[in-house]
Design a protein around this motif. Structure first.
Motif, PDB file in Angstrom:
ATOM      1  N   ARG A 196      43.556  48.977  11.978  1.00 42.58           N
ATOM      2  CA  ARG A 196      44.404  48.811  10.794  1.00 42.58           C
ATOM      3  C   ARG A 196      44.913  47.371  10.680  1.00 42.58           C
ATOM      4  NH1 ARG A 196      49.050  52.947   8.757  1.00 42.58           N
ATOM      5  NH2 ARG A 196      50.459  51.476   7.789  1.00 42.58           N
ATOM      6  N   LEU A 197      45.307  46.802  11.798  1.00 45.18           N
ATOM      7  CA  LEU A 197      45.790  45.424  11.800  1.00 45.18           C
ATOM      8  C   LEU A 197      44.674  44.461  11.430  1.00 45.18           C
ATOM      9  CD1 LEU A 197      47.993  43.363  12.292  1.00 45.18           C
ATOM     10  CD2 LEU A 197      47.505  43.480  14.743  1.00 45.18           C
ATOM     11  N   LYS A 198      43.469  44.753  11.901  1.00 44.77           N
ATOM     12  CA  LYS A 198      42.333  43.892  11.580  1.00 44.77           C
ATOM     13  C   LYS A 198      42.030  43.933  10.080  1.00 44.77           C
ATOM     14  CE  LYS A 198      37.671  42.767  13.178  1.00 44.77           C
ATOM     15  NZ  LYS A 198      36.600  43.110  14.139  1.00 44.77           N
ATOM     16  N   VAL A 199      42.108  45.135   9.480  1.00 44.32           N
ATOM     17  CA  VAL A 199      41.926  45.258   8.029  1.00 44.32           C
ATOM     18  C   VAL A 199      42.997  44.453   7.294  1.00 44.32           C
ATOM     19  CG1 VAL A 199      42.018  46.862   6.075  1.00 44.32           C
ATOM     20  CG2 VAL A 199      40.763  47.495   8.145  1.00 44.32           C
ATOM     21  N   ALA A 200      44.247  44.572   7.761  1.00 53.38           N
ATOM     22  CA  ALA A 200      45.349  43.841   7.135  1.00 53.38           C
ATOM     23  C   ALA A 200      45.117  42.334   7.207  1.00 53.38           C
ATOM     24  CB  ALA A 200      46.664  44.213   7.806  1.00 53.38           C
ATOM     25  N   THR A 227      49.913  35.928  12.127  1.00 51.34           N
ATOM     26  CA  THR A 227      49.874  37.169  11.351  1.00 51.34           C
ATOM     27  C   THR A 227      51.271  37.580  10.917  1.00 51.34           C
ATOM     28  OG1 THR A 227      47.900  37.926  12.553  1.00 51.34           O
ATOM     29  CG2 THR A 227      49.178  39.600  11.387  1.00 51.34           C
ATOM     30  N   THR A 228      52.229  37.473  11.826  1.00 45.32           N
ATOM     31  CA  THR A 228      53.624  37.804  11.500  1.00 45.32           C
ATOM     32  C   THR A 228      54.139  36.941  10.347  1.00 45.32           C
ATOM     33  OG1 THR A 228      54.080  38.489  13.775  1.00 45.32           O
ATOM     34  CG2 THR A 228      55.972  37.944  12.401  1.00 45.32           C
ATOM     35  N   ASP A 229      53.865  35.644  10.413  1.00 46.18           N
ATOM     36  CA  ASP A 229      54.309  34.729   9.360  1.00 46.18           C
ATOM     37  C   ASP A 229      53.636  35.056   8.027  1.00 46.18           C
ATOM     38  OD1 ASP A 229      55.852  33.480  11.255  1.00 46.18           O
ATOM     39  OD2 ASP A 229      54.406  31.840  11.619  1.00 46.18           O
ATOM     40  N   ALA A 230      52.338  35.400   8.079  1.00 49.34           N
ATOM     41  CA  ALA A 230      51.613  35.726   6.855  1.00 49.34           C
ATOM     42  C   ALA A 230      52.149  37.015   6.227  1.00 49.34           C
ATOM     43  CB  ALA A 230      50.123  35.868   7.156  1.00 49.34           C
ATOM     44  N   LEU A 231      52.465  37.995   7.075  1.00 50.00           N
ATOM     45  CA  LEU A 231      53.027  39.256   6.571  1.00 50.00           C
ATOM     46  C   LEU A 231      54.393  39.026   5.926  1.00 50.00           C
ATOM     47  CD1 LEU A 231      52.066  41.721   9.460  1.00 50.00           C
ATOM     48  CD2 LEU A 231      51.242  41.802   7.098  1.00 50.00           C
ATOM     49  N   LYS A 232      55.205  38.178   6.532  1.00 48.59           N
ATOM     50  CA  LYS A 232      56.527  37.866   5.962  1.00 48.59           C
ATOM     51  C   LYS A 232      56.390  37.223   4.583  1.00 48.59           C
ATOM     52  CE  LYS A 232      59.236  37.305  10.218  1.00 48.59           C
ATOM     53  NZ  LYS A 232      59.993  36.346  11.071  1.00 48.59           N
ATOM     54  N   LEU A 266      49.357  45.807   0.527  1.00 45.50           N
ATOM     55  CA  LEU A 266      48.404  44.758   0.882  1.00 45.50           C
ATOM     56  C   LEU A 266      46.989  45.141   0.459  1.00 45.50           C
ATOM     57  CD1 LEU A 266      48.080  42.030   2.334  1.00 45.50           C
ATOM     58  CD2 LEU A 266      47.894  43.291   4.490  1.00 45.50           C
ATOM     59  N   THR A 267      46.576  46.349   0.774  1.00 44.46           N
ATOM     60  CA  THR A 267      45.223  46.793   0.405  1.00 44.46           C
ATOM     61  C   THR A 267      45.073  46.902  -1.114  1.00 44.46           C
ATOM     62  OG1 THR A 267      45.917  49.108   0.740  1.00 44.46           O
ATOM     63  CG2 THR A 267      44.785  48.017   2.568  1.00 44.46           C
ATOM     64  N   TRP A 268      46.139  47.338  -1.798  1.00 45.09           N
ATOM     65  CA  TRP A 268      46.060  47.450  -3.249  1.00 45.09           C
ATOM     66  C   TRP A 268      45.964  46.081  -3.925  1.00 45.09           C
ATOM     67  CZ3 TRP A 268      44.636  50.504  -6.885  1.00 45.09           C
ATOM     68  CH2 TRP A 268      44.953  50.201  -8.222  1.00 45.09           C
TER      69      TRP A 268
END
Length: 299
Positions: free
Chosen positions: A106-110, A132-137, A159-161
């Motif tokens: 799931r994290l890899k897809v994200a 990854t944390t910074d990108a998610l924020k 994110l997927t949408w």
């Protein structure tokens, strides 16, 4: 010394000698001397002693036999408990491994979606990094989500949408147009590997209908099942794809949802036909559904 006194001394010595022999015999055999009559002097019952020695092992044997089953009964439950505990522990470990594998996937897809949307240029690894944390924020702030930098369910769905809407989904094509074009080929016979109105197989039919509407899909059903975003049966809208497990495990049959619980597909028995998801055959083989049209809206 006189003759009389000498005889007295000799008699006394003889008596003492006899007493000493008797005492020696008692010390050697104990109570085994059963008679002191002259004709039974040889009846020292050594066989009785042997008999006693034979009885003792016989008496010990039942004790040993009785003890063994008792010992075995105590050990068996302990062994059984260990065997029972081992699978439970193994099952727990397997569950933990599965959870880790799923979360990594799931994290890899994200991470892939973050790349698609331009929030990161990090290579997808399935491991949570500072990048990854910074990108998610950054993504969460842009879409008015709680900016904690974690991949929760809300963030993952959004994110997927967004990736689907902006880059991966089919734009501007309406579901009603897909359904209308699908009905046009009603009755076309089934041909394994067929991709034209002369004969379709299931995925060839779906691909042809979408191509008629200027939309591109892969050729095979299992490839088509990887496109778009997952939707439940309750979320289905006309133009969504529905998948079934038929002659092969996984997504081996595909159709186009038409609304009201029905779908178009090229069946091997009747060719292109409108069927119901509630039919026993399709109900028991239902595999899942995907939304490939952006115009069908966010789930």
């Amino acid at each position: 010394m006189t003759m009389k006194k000498g005889l007295t001394v000799l008699l006394t010595c003889a008596v003492l000698a006899g007493s000493t022999l008797a005492q020696a015999q008692e010390q050697a055999y104990g109570n085994t001397i059963v008679s002191n009559k002259p004709h039974k002097q040889t009846t020292v019952q050594k066989p009785a002693s042997a008999a006693s020695s034979e009885v003792k092992p016989a008496a010990a044997a039942p004790q040993a036999q009785t003890a063994k089953p008792a010992k075995a009964k105590k050990e068996k439950p302990a062994k059984a408990a260990k065997k029972t505990a081992a699978p439970k522990q193994q099952k727990k470990q397997d569950k933990q491994k599965t959870t880790v594998q799923q979360s990594n996937w799931r994290l890899k897809v994200a991470q892939q979606k973050l790349n698609v949307l331009g929030f990161s240029d990090e290579r997808p690894s399935g491991k949570m990094t500072q990048a990854t944390t910074d990108a998610l924020k950054s993504f969460q702030k842009k879409h008015s989500l709680k900016a904690h930098g974690e991949l929760d369910d809300v963030t993952y769905r959004k994110l997927t949408w967004e990736a689907f809407t902006q880059k991966e989904g089919i734009q501007r094509v309406q579901g009603k147009d897909i359904v209308s074009r699908a009905a046009k080929y009603k009755g076309v016979p089934y041909v394994f590997g067929g991709t034209t109105p002369k004969g379709f197989d299931c995925s060839g039919y779906v691909q042809y209908v979408f191509r008629d509407c200027k939309a591109t899909l892969p050729r095979l059903a299992d490839e088509q099942a990887l496109k778009g975003v997952f939707v439940t049966q309750r979320q289905l809208r006309p133009g969504d794809l529905v998948f079934f497990t038929t002659y092969l495990p996984g997504a081996s049959h595909v159709g186009i949802y038409a609304g009201s619980g029905q779908f178009w597909s090229a069946s091997s028995s009747k060719g292109v036909i409108l069927s119901s998801l509630k039919d026993d055959y399709w109900k028991t083989r239902y595999y899942g559904a995907r939304r490939v049209l952006v115009t069908n809206g966010e789930i």
